[in-house]
Design an enzyme around this catalytic site. Structure first.
Site, PDB file in Angstrom:
ATOM      1  N   HIS A  59      37.249 -26.311  14.606  1.00  0.00           N
ATOM      2  CA  HIS A  59      38.379 -27.076  14.104  1.00  0.00           C
ATOM      3  C   HIS A  59      38.639 -28.331  14.932  1.00  0.00           C
ATOM      4  O   HIS A  59      38.986 -29.378  14.385  1.00  0.00           O
ATOM      5  CB  HIS A  59      39.633 -26.191  14.090  1.00  0.00           C
ATOM      6  CG  HIS A  59      40.807 -26.833  13.436  1.00  0.00           C
ATOM      7  ND1 HIS A  59      40.876 -27.044  12.071  1.00  0.00           N
ATOM      8  CD2 HIS A  59      41.974 -27.310  13.936  1.00  0.00           C
ATOM      9  CE1 HIS A  59      42.022 -27.620  11.773  1.00  0.00           C
ATOM     10  NE2 HIS A  59      42.709 -27.795  12.877  1.00  0.00           N
ATOM     11  N   HIS A 106      45.026 -26.938   5.634  1.00  0.00           N
ATOM     12  CA  HIS A 106      45.726 -25.828   6.267  1.00  0.00           C
ATOM     13  C   HIS A 106      45.413 -24.571   5.467  1.00  0.00           C
ATOM     14  O   HIS A 106      46.303 -23.812   5.072  1.00  0.00           O
ATOM     15  CB  HIS A 106      47.228 -26.099   6.356  1.00  0.00           C
ATOM     16  CG  HIS A 106      47.756 -25.951   7.744  1.00  0.00           C
ATOM     17  ND1 HIS A 106      48.942 -25.340   8.040  1.00  0.00           N
ATOM     18  CD2 HIS A 106      47.235 -26.327   8.946  1.00  0.00           C
ATOM     19  CE1 HIS A 106      49.155 -25.349   9.343  1.00  0.00           C
ATOM     20  NE2 HIS A 106      48.128 -25.950   9.915  1.00  0.00           N
TER      21      HIS A 106
END
Length: 758
Positions: A59, A106
């Site tokens: 990430h 998200h």
């Protein structure tokens, strides 16, 4: 091992036994652990190991995607900063103004806790915009869910939509557009991609950079808690399994009212001239913001964690550094202006505390209870520095051997008895095609009074700072096309996002992207990713829409399957004159209806095939990139010459659905005669580079000359008027029955008894 020279004389936190096994538990590999030993010249402390695990996670580090991302066009055109250099992309508007915009995912937090996952996704992307000094003026989203008849899907949809709406509405930014698709592959792993757009004076942009030895490092915003710890490394960098429901503590909790105050305080701080650099505290929290700002400025920081405002007692250094509590900023203030910063924050009731100071040696030192718990070179943690970069193995996906066996002739013969009358109504009621009014009416679309309420193919936002101009905004990606042909499918995603802007009267100028894929260690998934990035880059070059930045989200898969590859495109277009804004619907009777572009009767990848066969088959729909560029150029020219009264691109459902949508949203029917046989392929095929337009009768001859001179095919289909859509020799439908099918599909699915997870 010998100590790193920069740590000599500092008593570090005690080294932990079994640190290599802990590193593996935290998601690092044995090779990465060995690299850490080399960078530090010693065994890492417990806190340092946590820092490396989050900063070297997929990430934060983009370790499996960076090499391919560098092949994208990342500068040129109207870009003011190269992609990835700042928190968001920056595009020149002229007259001293710029647009900041970005899209991020998200996904995993929303799968675990849909309301807070979606809400904090909105909050995070808004902070990326206003940390640059831009005031947010619009939000968009791109959502993917599983089978809507499934109870858990309904729970996820309700939670995500409420989370987006509650956060954006409370913060005070209009949610002006987006897209929603439904497919079983997203059942366990929904996609929640949030986009934000802001406007800033080009000479007042703030960089996420720390400079100036001795300048104070301050933390402003909410206090730090235990929410979100390891959100980046454990949630966003792994696939879902049976234990994922137990990961709610890794999901952050948002407070939109605190963020609104943070916005106003941050913008006033910037206006006051006391800010040297500023960065949102998102993934990896204090660790990320201190390391990235320091590495970018070639400096270091000494940080006293005892000064960090906490909302929970007895938090360890590890927890403080890795917390992803929301509504926080790291800001470097010019030395001597601390009181000014404190006074401004006090005015807005925003807490601010000096937690450290900028140093000149490139080292990050963190102290807790008088002990140095971490001493790491800032550059060792970040992308472009010590963070690892890989090129994974790839091979063409084996499932394509099956999907490419699609026999359209046999398919059309099998379903030849299905009447077009009912097929169109069934397609209009498909959740992916049906009106999303049930969703967008939960969002405040008008706060700020910039939203132009016109049914266009792209959202239109007025620019008060640049009178007479507007922005056109679109998010787009048909992931089935990408599944069937990742290269062409990604090209189509860029092309359609741009086409939507052109249909609305705007010149496409730049994109941001959110690349949602499965496990990059799977060679077939990595092949999908590689092909999609290459296709996206090629289309962006042809359209001159460089990539401003974005987000990569891997590991979007469950124990059972990966999602369809979904490279979501956020497109920014500029409307040079408000007179160019073009609706998508038939708003006047007596206009001539045209189909412009290159027609085909292929059904590959179409919604009709999925509806009847239960799965996507064939390859991507017919697409020629040069034709697409040609079509967009001549259509925009015709719009600017005020020859076009409405424009709506043909997408899911093909020509028949496009005609029905134009009639529904405009409120005027049409009588159509097709210039080709009314087969399933001609009616419902999804060939690209086609637009339904209407033209005033007096302008028809000139319009046809414009198309012919540009080499763009055109077909005169009929005239607008009446209260029904009639396709001669096929069927006719009243606008009432078309509207009923299109507008009631989602309320029927989601306005039932509350869905709960199981």
């Amino acid at each position: 091992m010998n100590s790193h020279p920069e740590t000599t004389g500092i008593e570090l936190e005690t080294e932990i036994p079994g640190s290599e096994s802990l590193a593996l538990e935290l998601g690092l590999t044995a090779e990465e652990y060995a690299r850490i030993l080399e960078l530090l010249g010693r065994v890492p402390t417990y806190t340092e190991l946590g820092m490396f695990s989050v900063m070297w996670s997929e990430h934060c580090s983009y370790k499996n995607s960076l090499l391919l991302l560098k092949t994208l066009p990342r500068s040129g055109g109207r870009l003011l900063v190269e992609a990835g250099k700042e928190n968001a992309g920056l595009v020149d508007l002229g007259e001293g103004w710029a647009v900041a915009f970005k899209i991020e995912s998200h996904n995993h937090p929303s799968a675990v806790e849909p309301y807070q996952g979606a809400a904090t996704g909105v909050g995070g992307i808004l902070r990326d915009i206003f940390t640059m000094g831009a005031r947010p003026i619009a939000a968009l989203n791109s959502l993917r869910f599983g089978d809507p008849s499934d109870r858990r899907t309904r729970y996820l949809v309700n939670g995500v939509v409420r989370g987006i709406g509650d956060y954006g509405n409370s913060f005070g930014v209009p949610t002006v557009g987006g897209e929603v698709y439904f497919d079983a592959c997203y059942s366990d792993n929904p996609l929640v991609n949030a986009m934000a757009v802001g406007i800033v004076r080009a000479d007042r942009v703030v960089s996420a950079t720390a400079v100036g030895v001795g300048n104070p490092v301050m933390l402003m915003g909410s206090s730090t808690g235990r929410d979100g710890i390891h959100g980046a490394s454990l949630l966003a960098s792994r696939q879902f399994d049976a234990s994922s429901a137990d990961m709610r503590p890794t999901v952050q909790v948002g407070d939109p009212f605190a963020e609104k105050l943070l916005l106003e305080a941050a913008l006033e701080l910037i206006e006051s001239g006391c800010v040297v650099g500023m960065q949102d505290m998102g993934a990896a929290g204090i660790t990320c913001s201190t390391s990235e700002m320091s590495a970018k400025g070639g400096v270091g920081m000494d940080i006293d964690l005892d000064r960090v405002p906490l909302r929970e007692e007895d938090m360890s250094a590890y927890e403080i550094l890795l917390s992803e509590s929301q509504e926080r900023m790291l800001v470097v203030i010019e030395r001597g202006k601390e009181q000014l910063a404190e006074r401004i924050c006090r005015k807005w009731d925003v807490p601010i505390a000096q937690i450290g100071v900028v140093t000149g040696d490139g080292m990050l030192r963190f102290w807790r209870h008088g002990q140095c718990v971490a001493c790491v070179p800032a550059d060792a943690l970040v992308v472009g520095g010590g963070a690892p970069v890989y090129e994974r193995q790839w091979k063409e996906a084996t499932y394509l051997a099956y999907t490419r066996q699609f026999d359209q002739a046999a398919f059309e013969q099998q379903y030849a008895g299905r009447a077009a009358t009912t097929l169109l109504l069934e397609l209009l009621a498909r959740p992916t095609i049906a009106s999303k009014r049930w969703i967008y009416e939960q969002y405040d679309r008008h706060v700020g009074t910039n939203t132009i309420e016109r049914s266009c193919d792209a959202a239109i936002v007025r620019l008060k700072e640049v009178p007479g101009k507007a922005l056109a905004l679109s998010t787009d990606c048909n992931s089935r096309y990408v599944y069937l042909d990742p290269y062409i499918g990604a090209m189509i995603a860029v092309a359609e996002a741009a086409r939507n802007c052109v249909c609305a009267g705007a010149q496409p100028v730049a994109i941001t992207n959110c690349l949602n894929f499965g496990d990059p260690y799977n060679p077939e998934v990595y092949w999908q990713f590689r092909q999609a990035v290459l296709g996206m880059g090629q289309m962006c070059r042809l359209l001159d829409t460089p990539v401003t930045g974005g987000n990569v989200s891997f590991y979007n898969q469950s124990q059972h399957n990966a999602i369809y590859p979904t490279p979501t495109i956020g497109m920014l277009g500029i409307v040079e004159s408000l007179e160019h804004i073009t609706p998508s619907g038939f708003e006047r009777s007596g206009d001539v209806v045209y189909l412009i572009g290159w027609h085909s009767d292929r059904l590959d990848g179409s919604e009709l095939v999925v509806m009847l066969a239960g799965e996507p088959l064939g390859t991507a729909p017919p697409f020629d990139a040069e034709h697409e560029v040609q079509l967009q150029r001549v259509l925009l020219q015709a719009i600017r010459k005020r020859l076009v009264r409405s424009a709506h691109d043909t997408a899911e459902g093909g020509i028949a659905v496009a005609l029905a949508e134009a009639a529904i949203v405009g409120g005027v029917g049409a009588t159509i005669e097709l210039p080709f046989p009314a087969t399933l392929g001609h009616l419902f095929g999804e060939a690209q580079s086609r637009v339904i337009v209407t033209v005033a009768p007096d302008d028809a001859e000139q319009f046809e000359r414009e198309m012919a001179s540009a080499g763009v095919p055109w077909h005169r289909l009929g005239m607008t008027g009446g209260n029904r859509l009639a396709i001669e020799h096929v069927a006719h439908w009243s606008l009432g029955e078309l509207r009923m099918a299109w507008e009631t599909a989602l309320p029927r699915l989601f306005d039932t008894a509350s869905a709960v997870p199981h």
